[in-house]
Design an enzyme around this catalytic site. Structure first.
Site, PDB file in Angstrom:
ATOM      1  N   HIS A  28       0.844  -1.189   0.000  1.00 27.10           N
ATOM      2  CA  HIS A  28       0.000   0.000   0.000  1.00 27.10           C
ATOM      3  C   HIS A  28       0.885   1.248   0.000  1.00 27.10           C
ATOM      4  O   HIS A  28       2.056   1.179   0.364  1.00 27.10           O
ATOM      5  CB  HIS A  28      -0.838   0.095   1.283  1.00 27.10           C
ATOM      6  CG  HIS A  28      -1.631  -1.114   1.634  1.00 27.10           C
ATOM      7  ND1 HIS A  28      -2.996  -1.160   1.533  1.00 27.10           N
ATOM      8  CD2 HIS A  28      -1.269  -2.327   2.142  1.00 27.10           C
ATOM      9  CE1 HIS A  28      -3.446  -2.330   1.952  1.00 27.10           C
ATOM     10  NE2 HIS A  28      -2.415  -3.068   2.312  1.00 27.10           N
ATOM     11  N   THR A  30       0.564   5.056   2.084  1.00 24.60           N
ATOM     12  CA  THR A  30      -0.226   5.578   3.202  1.00 24.60           C
ATOM     13  C   THR A  30      -1.267   6.588   2.726  1.00 24.60           C
ATOM     14  O   THR A  30      -2.352   6.679   3.309  1.00 24.60           O
ATOM     15  CB  THR A  30       0.680   6.219   4.259  1.00 24.60           C
ATOM     16  OG1 THR A  30       1.555   7.169   3.625  1.00 24.60           O
ATOM     17  CG2 THR A  30       1.496   5.156   4.987  1.00 24.60           C
ATOM     18  N   GLU A  93       2.458  -0.888   4.605  1.00 22.34           N
ATOM     19  CA  GLU A  93       2.147   0.492   4.236  1.00 22.34           C
ATOM     20  C   GLU A  93       3.467   1.234   3.963  1.00 22.34           C
ATOM     21  O   GLU A  93       4.359   1.246   4.805  1.00 22.34           O
ATOM     22  CB  GLU A  93       1.380   1.198   5.357  1.00 22.34           C
ATOM     23  CG  GLU A  93      -0.049   0.718   5.536  1.00 22.34           C
ATOM     24  CD  GLU A  93      -1.024   1.396   4.580  1.00 22.34           C
ATOM     25  OE1 GLU A  93      -0.590   2.244   3.773  1.00 22.34           O
ATOM     26  OE2 GLU A  93      -2.226   1.072   4.661  1.00 22.34           O
ATOM     27  N   HIS A 135      -2.474  -2.832  -3.441  1.00 20.89           N
ATOM     28  CA  HIS A 135      -3.838  -2.655  -2.939  1.00 20.89           C
ATOM     29  C   HIS A 135      -4.823  -2.489  -4.096  1.00 20.89           C
ATOM     30  O   HIS A 135      -5.949  -2.981  -4.045  1.00 20.89           O
ATOM     31  CB  HIS A 135      -3.879  -1.434  -2.015  1.00 20.89           C
ATOM     32  CG  HIS A 135      -5.050  -1.405  -1.093  1.00 20.89           C
ATOM     33  ND1 HIS A 135      -5.298  -0.350  -0.247  1.00 20.89           N
ATOM     34  CD2 HIS A 135      -6.058  -2.290  -0.867  1.00 20.89           C
ATOM     35  CE1 HIS A 135      -6.398  -0.595   0.447  1.00 20.89           C
ATOM     36  NE2 HIS A 135      -6.876  -1.758   0.090  1.00 20.89           N
TER      37      HIS A 135
END
Length: 233
Positions: A28, A30, A93, A135
């Site tokens: 991912h 953030t 993340e 993601h």
């Protein structure tokens, strides 16, 4: 492969018990204005989100949730028949403002730590290259991260992600419906057809993310469905 940097413990209360063994790694960004805000949210019990790790711009790695536990990073998602992605995955993340706050390239120090972390998790859980995803791959209708600037090629060269096929490409001449069937077979949720095509292009043809099913997209997808996709990465 360099040794993994020291990991800083920064526990989040946002986790529960896994229902599945780890078979997926999800990357991912953030998507917040700074690292402090992102880390605070991932540790806030009211936010009800978390990840196993956060990698800062300077390469610092924080562990928020133990890999044995189910972090809350994937939301409503799907990959290769799995719908409880949180139970089946480790979430990382990567600090970056994302498309909303001035999306920018990922620093070399940060990517070096991501590579070392992904390598360690992959070895620990025997995750296949095809299950190291973004993601946006698992939630194409909702997410764009880690986005078209993420250097997947660097991971692919180390066998930490699938390469972008570049050799021996053949256009199978699929109809758009045939392409979408093949995309679903590869792993994507194609419920939102346009979003699925965009997510595929963002991952495997980031220089042109237009959502159009064209010959190049068909050739890349066909090659990925073959046993040994051939790429420069």
């Amino acid at each position: 492969m360099q040794d993994l940097p020291d990991i800083i413990e920064a526990p989040s209360p946002n986790f529960d018990e896994r229902q599945l063994p780890v078979s997926i790694i999800v990357l991912h960004y953030t998507g917040m204005q700074d690292a402090e805000s992102a880390i605070a949210r991932l540790r806030d019990p009211e936010a009800k989100v978390s990840s196993h790790y956060v990698v800062a711009e300077d390469g610092t790695i924080l562990r928020l949730v133990d890999e044995e536990k189910r972090a809350w990073h994937a939301g409503r998602s799907y990959w290769r028949g799995t719908t409880d992605i949180n139970s089946a995955s480790v979430g990382i993340e990567i600090v970056n403002p994302g498309h909303e706050f001035g999306y920018s390239p990922f620093p070399d120090e940060q990517i070096a730590s991501v590579i070392q972390l992904v390598h360690a998790i992959k070895q620990r859980h025997a995750v296949t290259r095809g299950n190291i995803v973004g993601h946006s791959d698992i939630a194409p209708a909702r997410k764009q991260d880690p986005g078209e600037l993420f250097p997947w090629g660097k991971l692919a060269r180390l066998r930490l992600a699938l390469p972008r096929p570049t050799r021996g490409l053949i256009d199978p001449g699929w109809t758009d419906g045939g392409f979408l069937m093949a995309l679903n077979r590869f792993g994507y949720d194609v419920g939102d057809q346009q979003a699925a095509v965009v997510a595929f292009q963002r991952r495997f043809r980031p220089e042109l993310v237009d959502g159009m099913i064209d010959a190049e997209s068909r050739m890349i997808l066909l090659a990925l469905l073959l046993p040994r996709p051939q790429g420069d990465d």
